[in-house]
Each structure stands twice: as structure tokens, then as C-alpha cells.
Design a protein around this motif. Structure first.
Motif, PDB file in Angstrom:
ATOM      1  N   TYR A 351       0.853  -1.181   0.000  1.00 17.50           N
ATOM      2  CA  TYR A 351       0.000   0.000   0.000  1.00 17.50           C
ATOM      3  C   TYR A 351       0.896   1.241   0.000  1.00 17.50           C
ATOM      4  N   ARG A 359       3.847   3.083  -4.067  1.00 18.76           N
ATOM      5  CA  ARG A 359       3.566   1.680  -3.763  1.00 18.76           C
ATOM      6  C   ARG A 359       4.512   0.823  -4.596  1.00 18.76           C
ATOM      7  N   ASP A 390      -5.465   0.345  -6.400  1.00 21.72           N
ATOM      8  CA  ASP A 390      -4.393  -0.560  -5.989  1.00 21.72           C
ATOM      9  C   ASP A 390      -3.772  -1.216  -7.221  1.00 21.72           C
TER      10      ASP A 390
END
Length: 425
Positions: A351, A359, A390
């Protein structure tokens, strides 16, 4: 050697140059198909916005030999930023049939269904049931109520046409995990929420709302894993409690592999859940998250065991062995998968760093205990828990490339990364 930057370059290439923003979704399903000739994805109008029941995502694919054109085969309004529409192959090797969720009349869960599309014939077939994950053998899928998820874990749920469901029963005996026959559409409840609550009952369950997420089916399609979660405060994910559970596809032989039940000072009346950061939950020392089958009988997960949190590999057996993966090297929660051709290689990510907002994409050599940092990708700190992007790295079928979702170039796009220089070393 415990940690190493990649000695060889890993080229990063954006997929496609057509208008719009593109992403696939979760880490647990590969979007590569047909011997890596095709790449599935969603196309949306902008990089981030609030979702409504009318918000459209187009469904399609890229031909990897000519990745400039996104071939649209359908659309959906049943999706979210984290998992998309649960778009997935039903036969990744052949790359002919795929499935994704849509809004429909819905027999099991009114308002939602799924579509099976055949790329060769161009034909689509509607099922009156949404799905979470399809079995590798293509015969069945498993599902839960996405409107319940919208209340308990909003980032992976769907809002109903009339807004969020209200007055949800905390632990019903007439809902839970359902199996869907992909040929007939028939459904069967495998285990209810009430049944889960009764299974090795904990006092923390009594006043809590219960749900299930992260359902995964092993390669032989004969075991299912899932996370059973419960909480008294859905607004604060650090209050979630977790169990890692496996069972047979008919709901028999249920095994609890791990439980992270623990005291929750956050439930005090004077606790302010608005002070919890976007990624605090993902960095909790009690979090059980991102489970996946390594093979037919082993499960990897980020979570606590015997008082410490790591990547753990569980034997799917009563009192099965638990092994730490990457102790002292892989120290953060991430989205991990083993290479489909060589389980020496574990792919994962991190993260965002709280200072740099970077990241990291990681390849871990399990045999030699060496970490390779493949790349670092900026994440806009203005993004929220709901619309964040993500990396969710996904292996190609030949284990030579990786596809990620990223916004490091200020658009939401998919990227191909060549990792052959590392995995062939």
C-alpha cells in the motif's frame, strides 16, 4: 541476500492508447487469456468519481499483438473500483468464454445477475444470479449478497437501485454463501451466516453484523476458501474481526484455519472512527486479508498466527502446518499470487508509503528468500478508500509478464511489465 533491486530492467508499458480509462480489478483472477493473446478489462469515462446505480463500465479486451484498440463486448452498471464487475475467464487457456456481473431482475438477489459471453460466437447468456468467483472447471460459481457487502465493506459491494439496504439482519439463517450452477442457473446455499456464527462461536459475534468476502476456489475446484468477518462498527474497518475458513463445494468438511478475534478498544463510546486513515485497516496487526490458493491444499494469506503477523502459508487440514513466508523481508500487507508456472516466485505489492505515496511491486524468490523490487508507482493521496487504485498485480499465463492497474501517470490505466529477466534467472 534478503533484498535486492532488480539487477535487470523490467520494462513497463501502458496497455492501449484509445480514449477513456481502463482497469481490470482484483488480484485473484488473471485477466490474461488465450495463451496470453487477450487481456480483459473495464473502460470508464473518467479516472475517479462517485458510483451510482446508473454508472456504466464497458466490458472488453485487448489483443496483445495490437494493444491500441479496446474491443467492447458489453457493459454493466454492477461494479466497483476495487473488484470491477467480477469480470473473469471461464476458460482462461482457451480464452473463449467470460463472465461478469450486471443489473438484472435477479432471483436470488433481486437487482443483480451475471452474463456469460462467448467471444467466438458473440452470444451472451443471462444468469439471474451475480457471481463472486467461478470454479476453474467452469461448472459452478460461488456468490454472496453484494448489497449486504455495500453496508459491511462498501469498497467491494454494489448499491441497490433504491439506495443502500436498510435494517439488514445481523446474522440471518436464510442467507450466506451460495453455489451457482453455471449451466442451469440453479442455486444452493452452502452455509448460512447463522451457521457461521454457531461454528466455534465467539462472544464478540453476538451483537455484530456478519458477512463473507474473498471467496476463492482451488485449482481442482474441490475446495473453497473464504473470510468470515463480523463487526459492531462497520464504519471503522479496524473493528473488523476475521476467520479464514475452507469447505467442500457442497458445504461439508468446514475447517477454521485461523481466527483473529481480539479485544476492540475502538468500540468505546468516545472513539472517533473518522480519525482512522484510509490504509490504517490494511496495516492492522490483526488483519486477515487477501487469501489465495497456492495449490490444491495450501493457502497463502496475510494475517496473524501465534501472536505475529506475516505472509503465512497454511496447510488446508485440521491442525495443519503454518509456515512464514519472507520473515523480516515481506513486512507489509499486499495482494499476493504465486506464478502459475513456478511457485518459486511470489508476486505482491504494498500500500502507499505514508510519506512518498509510492507503492512497490515485488517479486519474492521463495526458494532463496530474496526480494526483488520490480518498480515503484505513485498513488494520488487525494483518492479515497472507495475510488483508490491498488496495483492488484496479475500474472500472465506463461509467468513472464505482469499486468497492473495504476494511476501513476494521472490516468487509470492497465500496464504490462516484463519480469522475465528476474524469473528466468
Amino acid at each position: 541476500m534478503s533484498r535486492s533491486p532488480s539487477d535487470e530492467p523490467c520494462p513497463v508499458k501502458r496497455i492501449g492508447r484509445d480514449p477513456g480509462h481502463h482497469f481490470f480489478g482484483y488480484y485473484d483472477k488473471t485477466n490474461w487469456g488465450a495463451q496470453d493473446r487477450l487481456l480483459l478489462g473495464h473502460r470508464v469515462a473518467d479516472r475517479d468519481f462517485e458510483l451510482t446505480p446508473e454508472t456504466v463500465a464497458e466490458i472488453g479486451y485487448y489483443e496483445m499483438a495490437d494493444d491500441s484498440i479496446f474491443h467492447v463486448i458489453g457493459s454493466t452498471t454492477a461494479w466497483n473500483w476495487q473488484m470491477g464487475s467480477q469480470l473473469q475467464w471461464l476458460d482462461a487457456t482457451a480464452g473463449q468464454r467470460l463472465i461478469y456481473n450486471v443489473r438484472a431482475e435477479g432471483e436470488l438477489y433481486p437487482g443483480f445477475g451475471s452474463v456469460i459471453h462467448d467471444l467466438e460466437t458473440g452470444e451472451s447468456r443471462l444468469l439471474q444470479t451475480p457471481i463472486s468467483v467461478a470454479a476453474p472447471n467452469g461448472r459452478y460459481a460461488v456468490t454472496v449478497d453484494y448489497q449486504r457487502l455495500y453496508i459491511t465493506h462498501r469498497t467491494i459491494g454494489y448499491v441497490g437501485e433504491n439506495g443502500p439496504k436498510r435494517d439488514l439482519p445481523l446474522c440471518p439463517d436464510d442467507d450466506g454463501i451460495h453455489r451457482v450452477d453455471l449451466e442451469t442457473g440453479e442455486t444452493q446455499m452452502l452455509i448460512s451466516y447463522a451457521g457461521l456464527k454457531a461454528l466455534d462461536h465467539r462472544p464478540s459475534m453476538d451483537k455484530a453484523i456478519h458477512w463473507v468476502s474473498h471467496i476463492e476456489i482451488n485449482p481442482s475446484s474441490d475446495r473453497i476458501l473464504f473470510l468470515h468477518r463480523w463487526t459492531e462498527r462497520v464504519e471503522d474497518e479496524t473493528c473488523f474481526l476475521h476467520r479464514l475458513i475452507t469447505m467442500n463445494p457442497d458445504g461439508s468438511d468446514v475447517r477454521i484455519l485461523e481466527c483473529s478475534d481480539h479485544p476492540l478498544p475502538q468500540l468505546a463510546e468516545d472513539f472517533d472512527p473518522t480519525q482512522v486513515g484510509t490504509f490504517d485497516y490494511e496495516k492492522s496487526e490483526y488483519q486477515i486479508s487477501h487469501p489465495l490458493w497456492r495449490d490444491d491444499r495450501q493457502v497463502i494469506v496475510w494475517g496473524p498466527h501465534d501472536g505475529s503477523i506475516h505472509y503465512h502459508l497454511y496447510e488446508d487440514a485440521d491442525d495443519g502446518q503454518v509456515t512464514i513466508i519472507g520473515k523480516g523481508i515481506l513486512t507489509e500487507n499486499g495482494h499476493m499470487t504465486y506464478s502459475p508456472v513456478d511457485t518459486r516466485w511470489l508476486l505482491t505489492d504494498t500500500y502507499p508509503d505514508p510519506v512518498t505515496n509510492e507503492r512497490v511491486l515485488i517479486l519474492f524468490d521463495v526458494d532463496n528468500n530474496v526480494r526483488h523490487d520490480v518498480g515503484s508507482f505513485y498513488a494520488d493521496p487525494a483518492l479515497t478508500k472507495d475510488n483508490r487504485c491498488d496495483l492488484h498485480p496479475r500474472w500472465s499465463q506463461d509467468g513472464q509478464r505482469v499486468c497492473i492497474d495504476s494511476m501513476h501517470q494521472h490516468e487509470r490505466q492497465m500496464y504490462e511489465i516484463d519480469v522475465s529477466s528476474i524469473v528466468n534467472s
